[in-house]
Scaffold this active site. Structure first.
Site, PDB file in Angstrom:
ATOM      1  N   SER A  24      12.775   1.929  22.365  1.00 51.64           N
ATOM      2  CA  SER A  24      13.241   0.905  21.423  1.00 51.64           C
ATOM      3  C   SER A  24      14.737   0.633  21.563  1.00 51.64           C
ATOM      4  CB  SER A  24      12.921   1.316  19.984  1.00 51.64           C
ATOM      5  OG  SER A  24      13.556   2.534  19.657  1.00 51.64           O
ATOM      6  N   HIS A 157       5.604 -39.425  -3.194  1.00 47.49           N
ATOM      7  CA  HIS A 157       4.551 -39.799  -2.231  1.00 47.49           C
ATOM      8  C   HIS A 157       5.118 -40.579  -1.044  1.00 47.49           C
ATOM      9  CE1 HIS A 157       1.771 -38.818  -5.557  1.00 47.49           C
ATOM     10  NE2 HIS A 157       2.621 -39.512  -6.292  1.00 47.49           N
ATOM     11  N   SER A 278      17.848 -39.990  25.157  1.00 49.04           N
ATOM     12  CA  SER A 278      16.593 -39.788  25.864  1.00 49.04           C
ATOM     13  C   SER A 278      16.860 -39.987  27.354  1.00 49.04           C
ATOM     14  CB  SER A 278      15.565 -40.800  25.374  1.00 49.04           C
ATOM     15  OG  SER A 278      14.598 -41.021  26.354  1.00 49.04           O
ATOM     16  N   GLU A 291      15.437 -31.422  14.215  1.00 47.72           N
ATOM     17  CA  GLU A 291      14.064 -31.082  14.614  1.00 47.72           C
ATOM     18  C   GLU A 291      13.947 -29.603  14.957  1.00 47.72           C
ATOM     19  OE1 GLU A 291      12.588 -35.308  16.482  1.00 47.72           O
ATOM     20  OE2 GLU A 291      13.984 -34.112  17.637  1.00 47.72           O
ATOM     21  N   TYR A 318       5.556   8.047   7.508  1.00 49.03           N
ATOM     22  CA  TYR A 318       6.005   7.336   8.710  1.00 49.03           C
ATOM     23  C   TYR A 318       4.928   7.314   9.789  1.00 49.03           C
ATOM     24  CZ  TYR A 318       8.631   6.025  12.854  1.00 49.03           C
ATOM     25  OH  TYR A 318       9.050   5.383  13.984  1.00 49.03           O
ATOM     26  N   LYS A 326      11.843  -3.877  13.477  1.00 51.39           N
ATOM     27  CA  LYS A 326      13.229  -4.308  13.699  1.00 51.39           C
ATOM     28  C   LYS A 326      13.392  -5.651  14.410  1.00 51.39           C
ATOM     29  CE  LYS A 326      14.114   0.454  14.370  1.00 51.39           C
ATOM     30  NZ  LYS A 326      12.855   0.595  13.676  1.00 51.39           N
TER      31      LYS A 326
HETATM   32  N1  ARG Z   1      12.850   4.660  16.874  1.00 47.13           N
HETATM   33  C1  ARG Z   1      12.123   5.088  15.728  1.00 47.13           C
HETATM   34  C2  ARG Z   1      11.841   3.879  14.827  1.00 47.13           C
HETATM   35  O1  ARG Z   1      12.495   2.913  14.987  1.00 47.13           O
HETATM   36  C3  ARG Z   1      12.905   6.095  14.980  1.00 47.13           C
HETATM   37  C4  ARG Z   1      12.070   7.009  14.120  1.00 47.13           C
HETATM   38  C5  ARG Z   1      11.301   7.940  14.959  1.00 47.13           C
HETATM   39  N2  ARG Z   1      10.582   8.873  14.180  1.00 47.13           N
HETATM   40  C6  ARG Z   1       9.551   9.557  14.671  1.00 47.13           C
HETATM   41  N3  ARG Z   1       8.943  10.376  13.865  1.00 47.13           N
HETATM   42  N4  ARG Z   1       9.129   9.395  15.886  1.00 47.13           N
HETATM   43  O2  ARG Z   1      10.979   3.887  13.990  1.00 47.13           O
END
Ligand code: ARG
Length: 465
Positions: A24, A157, A278, A291, A318, A326
């Site tokens: 990431s 309208h 154009s 646009e 998690y 993100k």
């Molecule tokens: N790169 C991970 C994310 O954005 C960070 C958290 C990772 N945590 C884990 N338990 N692998 O979510």
């Protein structure tokens, strides 16, 4: 068709595939500043609590300062093999200061770390967007003031309904953008609790001080439940939801600009800076920026749908799915910034054509029918429903003759209602119609000027916290 690069990388085996899907750092390096900030606060707290020695703490802070400089000057090498921004920074810290680096991650997990970093990022994003909206409102209010007297047709309208002023029309959007800011500020308040110290899921056995870290990172308080803290992404969803409504407003305004700048309306003209030609038709002046603002709405809605879908079936706490949170937020933020700047640019650039607008109000000469009905009620005390009916007859007569209401004779009016006097002709011009709409929030130029001043006080004196 398999791309050579990918095919090549994956033929290297499962490790390569795993790296490709897991990595990431290509995008989460945008969290670097927040990550460093969070680490500094965490480290200071560990020292204050006697969990890490002052010497180690100082070494860590010093190392983090060097990393900050490396990143700022573009000399930090983010490595894909180190997966994400957190591991990259921690690993670099170890390169720079050696053993003490290993103490930074005491009483911390990447789960509470990333939640904290991302919250701080979204918080800053909200402040930036709030400020950009304020700038847009500012140029719109200025334009509204210039055109407090400019008469145009107001539409329902997409049919000319009643005369309004261009200033009034612009101020309608200033209100929408004001509510957008309200939603963002509101989301910011709810967001402002610090997850750091929640650990991976259950909290920690170290004697940490969560209130201290929260304070150092400008949060109002620590989050109250460690399981919720590491798995909550409401703050990102709220940002995306508020962003979607904001994008809707920008898109509606963009749509109006597209209409207004067309040859058929001719209400506004963009200078060359905001029009494109154009490649084939020399007469064209296309409102491409408007646009694109309208079109980019899709990305913003897409971001909201994307994250809602990621989150909707995740069990506590998690899961790696959440790493997908993100990119959408980053893209939506970038899109909003660009669209807000483009919209403000177009507002400043546009040259309203008062004659064209006035001519469109004139149109069939029937747009002041409501004024006629109102006069019957106000001057002759006829119940409004009956006035509406009488006016209907007069409109029909005018339509039949192919003339506007003001071109009928008094005798013709009196055929519909004998008590009508010459005075009726005073209310049939669009100017008189607009000027009479002095109710609070109405379109009368006098009222619009008051609204301009009120909008300045309400929207331009407040800046992001
Ligand atoms: N790169 C991970 C994310 O954005 C960070 C958290 C990772 N945590 C884990 N338990 N692998 O979510």
């Amino acid at each position: 068709m398999t791309s050579k690069i990918w095919g090549g990388r994956f033929s290297a085996g499962p490790a390569a595939i795993m790296e490709e899907i897991n990595v990431s750092v290509g995008f989460d390096q945008r969290l670097a500043k927040q990550d460093l900030h969070g680490s500094r606060a965490h480290c200071a707290m560990l020292v204050a609590q006697g969990i890490v020695s002052k010497e180690d703490g100082d070494a860590i802070q010093e190392g983090l300062t060097r990393i900050e400089k490396e990143i700022a000057t573009g000399n930090f090498l983010f490595k894909r093999t180190l997966e994400d921004v957190h591991m990259n920074i921690e690993s670099r810290l170890a390169d720079l200061i050696g053993a003490p680096a290993g103490r930074l991650h005491t009483a911390r997990s990447r789960n509470d770390q990333v939640a904290t970093d991302f919250k701080m990022w979204v918080r800053a994003a909200i402040d930036t967007i709030d400020d950009e909206i304020r700038k847009l409102q500012s140029v719109m209010i200025d334009k509204a003031e210039l055109h407090a007297d400019t008469i145009m047709p107001g539409f329902t309208h997409l049919q000319a309904a009643q005369p309004v002023t261009f200033g009034h029309h612009l101020l309608a959007y200033v209100e929408m953008f004001g509510r957008d800011r309200g939603r963002l500020v509101d989301a910011r308040k709810r967001l402002n609790e610090c997850p750091l110290g929640s650990g991976a899921i259950a909290g920690t056995s170290f004697p940490i001080n969560r209130a201290l870290t929260a304070e150092k990172l400008n949060f109002d308080r620590p989050t109250a439940n460690s399981m919720d803290a590491v798995s909550d992404r409401d703050f990102a969803l709220e940002f995306l939801a508020a962003a979607s409504i904001l994008a809707t407003h920008m898109s509606r305004l963009a749509e109006e600009m597209v209409n207004w700048s067309s040859a058929q309306f001719g209400f506004i003209r963009f200078t060359d800076e905001f029009s494109t030609g154009s490649s084939m038709m020399p007469q064209k002046r296309n409102p491409d920026a408007a646009e694109l603002v309208r079109g980019k709405t899709g990305r913003v809605f897409g971001g909201l749908m994307s994250l809602l879908t990621v989150m909707k079936a995740l069990p506590l706490t998690y899961s790696k799915d959440m790493q997908e949170d993100k990119e959408t937020v980053f893209e939506v933020f970038d899109t909003l910034e660009l669209c807000l700047a483009a919209t403000a640019g177009m507002i400043v650039d546009m040259k309203p054509n008062a004659e064209k607008m006035r001519a469109a109000v004139g149109g069939d000469g029937l747009i002041t029918a409501t004024d006629l009905a109102d006069w019957l009620t106000q001057a002759l005390n006829i119940p409004f429903r009956d006035s509406h009916h009488i006016t209907g007859k007069i409109v029909k007569l005018a339509e039949g003759k192919g003339v506007g209401l003001a071109e009928l004779s008094l005798a013709e009016m009196q055929a519909a209602e004998p008590r009508i006097t010459q005075e009726i002709f005073n209310v049939l011009t669009p100017e008189a119609s607009a000027a009479s709409r002095t109710s609070f929030g109405g379109t009368a130029p006098s009222e619009v000027r008051k609204q301009v001043e009120a909008a300045r006080t309400r929207f331009l004196t407040r800046t992001a916290p």
